[in-house]
Scaffold this motif. Sequence first.
Motif, PDB file in Angstrom:
ATOM      1  N   ALA A   1       0.836  -1.208   0.000  1.00  0.00           N
ATOM      2  CA  ALA A   1       0.000   0.000   0.000  1.00  0.00           C
ATOM      3  C   ALA A   1       0.869   1.256   0.000  1.00  0.00           C
ATOM      4  O   ALA A   1       0.598   2.207  -0.739  1.00  0.00           O
ATOM      5  CB  ALA A   1      -0.935  -0.005   1.208  1.00  0.00           C
ATOM      6  N   LEU A   2       1.929   1.256   0.801  1.00  0.00           N
ATOM      7  CA  LEU A   2       2.827   2.416   0.835  1.00  0.00           C
ATOM      8  C   LEU A   2       3.548   2.602  -0.500  1.00  0.00           C
ATOM      9  O   LEU A   2       3.700   3.724  -0.981  1.00  0.00           O
ATOM     10  CB  LEU A   2       3.843   2.267   1.967  1.00  0.00           C
ATOM     11  CG  LEU A   2       3.299   2.459   3.368  1.00  0.00           C
ATOM     12  CD1 LEU A   2       4.362   2.100   4.407  1.00  0.00           C
ATOM     13  CD2 LEU A   2       2.810   3.883   3.575  1.00  0.00           C
TER      14      LEU A   2
ATOM     15  N   VAL B   1       4.194   5.485  -5.635  1.00  0.00           N
ATOM     16  CA  VAL B   1       4.257   5.489  -7.101  1.00  0.00           C
ATOM     17  C   VAL B   1       3.186   6.417  -7.672  1.00  0.00           C
ATOM     18  O   VAL B   1       3.457   7.210  -8.577  1.00  0.00           O
ATOM     19  CB  VAL B   1       4.117   4.058  -7.662  1.00  0.00           C
ATOM     20  CG1 VAL B   1       3.890   4.069  -9.163  1.00  0.00           C
ATOM     21  CG2 VAL B   1       5.342   3.226  -7.313  1.00  0.00           C
ATOM     22  N   ASP B   2       1.986   6.349  -7.126  1.00  0.00           N
ATOM     23  CA  ASP B   2       0.912   7.227  -7.587  1.00  0.00           C
ATOM     24  C   ASP B   2       1.299   8.693  -7.370  1.00  0.00           C
ATOM     25  O   ASP B   2       1.114   9.525  -8.258  1.00  0.00           O
ATOM     26  CB  ASP B   2      -0.396   6.910  -6.858  1.00  0.00           C
ATOM     27  CG  ASP B   2      -1.532   7.798  -7.327  1.00  0.00           C
ATOM     28  OD1 ASP B   2      -1.824   7.793  -8.541  1.00  0.00           O
ATOM     29  OD2 ASP B   2      -2.124   8.496  -6.480  1.00  0.00           O
TER      30      ASP B   2
ATOM     31  N   ALA C   1       3.089  13.873  -9.537  1.00  0.00           N
ATOM     32  CA  ALA C   1       4.073  14.962  -9.518  1.00  0.00           C
ATOM     33  C   ALA C   1       4.731  15.096 -10.887  1.00  0.00           C
ATOM     34  O   ALA C   1       4.926  16.215 -11.375  1.00  0.00           O
ATOM     35  CB  ALA C   1       5.126  14.710  -8.444  1.00  0.00           C
ATOM     36  N   GLY C   2       5.068  13.970 -11.516  1.00  0.00           N
ATOM     37  CA  GLY C   2       5.674  14.005 -12.838  1.00  0.00           C
ATOM     38  C   GLY C   2       4.747  14.615 -13.867  1.00  0.00           C
ATOM     39  O   GLY C   2       5.158  15.448 -14.687  1.00  0.00           O
ATOM     40  N   SER C   3       3.490  14.221 -13.831  1.00  0.00           N
ATOM     41  CA  SER C   3       2.504  14.772 -14.766  1.00  0.00           C
ATOM     42  C   SER C   3       2.350  16.272 -14.564  1.00  0.00           C
ATOM     43  O   SER C   3       2.282  17.042 -15.519  1.00  0.00           O
ATOM     44  CB  SER C   3       1.144  14.099 -14.582  1.00  0.00           C
ATOM     45  OG  SER C   3       1.218  12.747 -14.932  1.00  0.00           O
ATOM     46  N   ARG C   4       2.316  16.673 -13.314  1.00  0.00           N
ATOM     47  CA  ARG C   4       2.176  18.096 -13.003  1.00  0.00           C
ATOM     48  C   ARG C   4       3.365  18.888 -13.522  1.00  0.00           C
ATOM     49  O   ARG C   4       3.212  19.970 -14.113  1.00  0.00           O
ATOM     50  CB  ARG C   4       2.020  18.273 -11.497  1.00  0.00           C
ATOM     51  CG  ARG C   4       1.697  19.668 -11.081  1.00  0.00           C
ATOM     52  CD  ARG C   4       1.367  19.700  -9.611  1.00  0.00           C
ATOM     53  NE  ARG C   4       1.270  21.076  -9.169  1.00  0.00           N
ATOM     54  CZ  ARG C   4       1.362  21.450  -7.924  1.00  0.00           C
ATOM     55  NH1 ARG C   4       1.532  20.558  -6.984  1.00  0.00           N
ATOM     56  NH2 ARG C   4       1.254  22.713  -7.593  1.00  0.00           N
ATOM     57  N   CYS C   5       4.575  18.352 -13.337  1.00  0.00           N
ATOM     58  CA  CYS C   5       5.775  19.034 -13.833  1.00  0.00           C
ATOM     59  C   CYS C   5       5.744  19.138 -15.354  1.00  0.00           C
ATOM     60  O   CYS C   5       6.107  20.172 -15.916  1.00  0.00           O
ATOM     61  CB  CYS C   5       7.030  18.288 -13.393  1.00  0.00           C
ATOM     62  SG  CYS C   5       7.382  18.441 -11.635  1.00  0.00           S
ATOM     63  N   LEU C   6       5.327  18.063 -16.027  1.00  0.00           N
ATOM     64  CA  LEU C   6       5.239  18.097 -17.486  1.00  0.00           C
ATOM     65  C   LEU C   6       4.226  19.129 -17.952  1.00  0.00           C
ATOM     66  O   LEU C   6       4.473  19.869 -18.897  1.00  0.00           O
ATOM     67  CB  LEU C   6       4.882  16.719 -18.029  1.00  0.00           C
ATOM     68  CG  LEU C   6       5.978  15.660 -17.959  1.00  0.00           C
ATOM     69  CD1 LEU C   6       5.433  14.296 -18.369  1.00  0.00           C
ATOM     70  CD2 LEU C   6       7.155  16.049 -18.829  1.00  0.00           C
ATOM     71  N   LEU C   7       3.069  19.162 -17.289  1.00  0.00           N
ATOM     72  CA  LEU C   7       2.032  20.130 -17.678  1.00  0.00           C
ATOM     73  C   LEU C   7       2.496  21.558 -17.439  1.00  0.00           C
ATOM     74  O   LEU C   7       2.271  22.438 -18.262  1.00  0.00           O
ATOM     75  CB  LEU C   7       0.739  19.855 -16.908  1.00  0.00           C
ATOM     76  CG  LEU C   7      -0.012  18.584 -17.307  1.00  0.00           C
ATOM     77  CD1 LEU C   7      -1.177  18.342 -16.351  1.00  0.00           C
ATOM     78  CD2 LEU C   7      -0.507  18.690 -18.742  1.00  0.00           C
ATOM     79  N   GLU C   8       3.158  21.798 -16.320  1.00  0.00           N
ATOM     80  CA  GLU C   8       3.653  23.144 -16.026  1.00  0.00           C
ATOM     81  C   GLU C   8       4.752  23.530 -17.012  1.00  0.00           C
ATOM     82  O   GLU C   8       4.816  24.674 -17.455  1.00  0.00           O
ATOM     83  CB  GLU C   8       4.158  23.223 -14.590  1.00  0.00           C
ATOM     84  CG  GLU C   8       3.051  23.208 -13.564  1.00  0.00           C
ATOM     85  CD  GLU C   8       3.544  23.171 -12.139  1.00  0.00           C
ATOM     86  OE1 GLU C   8       4.768  23.222 -11.910  1.00  0.00           O
ATOM     87  OE2 GLU C   8       2.693  23.085 -11.233  1.00  0.00           O
ATOM     88  N   GLY C   9       5.600  22.573 -17.382  1.00  0.00           N
ATOM     89  CA  GLY C   9       6.650  22.840 -18.357  1.00  0.00           C
ATOM     90  C   GLY C   9       6.076  23.149 -19.728  1.00  0.00           C
ATOM     91  O   GLY C   9       6.540  24.056 -20.427  1.00  0.00           O
ATOM     92  N   ALA C  10       5.025  22.426 -20.118  1.00  0.00           N
ATOM     93  CA  ALA C  10       4.383  22.665 -21.405  1.00  0.00           C
ATOM     94  C   ALA C  10       3.705  24.031 -21.410  1.00  0.00           C
ATOM     95  O   ALA C  10       3.707  24.739 -22.424  1.00  0.00           O
ATOM     96  CB  ALA C  10       3.356  21.569 -21.698  1.00  0.00           C
TER      97      ALA C  10
END
Length: 69
Positions: free
Chosen positions: A44-45, A50-51, A56-65
Amino acid sequence: MLPVDLTSDVGAIAEHHEEGLRLRAAGAFSDAEWGEHQAITMAALILLSVDGMQRAGSRCLLEGAAELV
């Protein structure tokens, strides 16, 4: 994408683990059952981590775009 508060999820996992410790101390778990309980807690941890990293990765990509626009 809005930030996600994982505090309640981590709290639920911590409660699950604490309950397991209480049951273990009361003799309710065999060694094999305790191993399974620990595996579930760790899984569970890991999944929560991972989630969180994916979000966080998706957010960084969206902010970078957005900066490129």
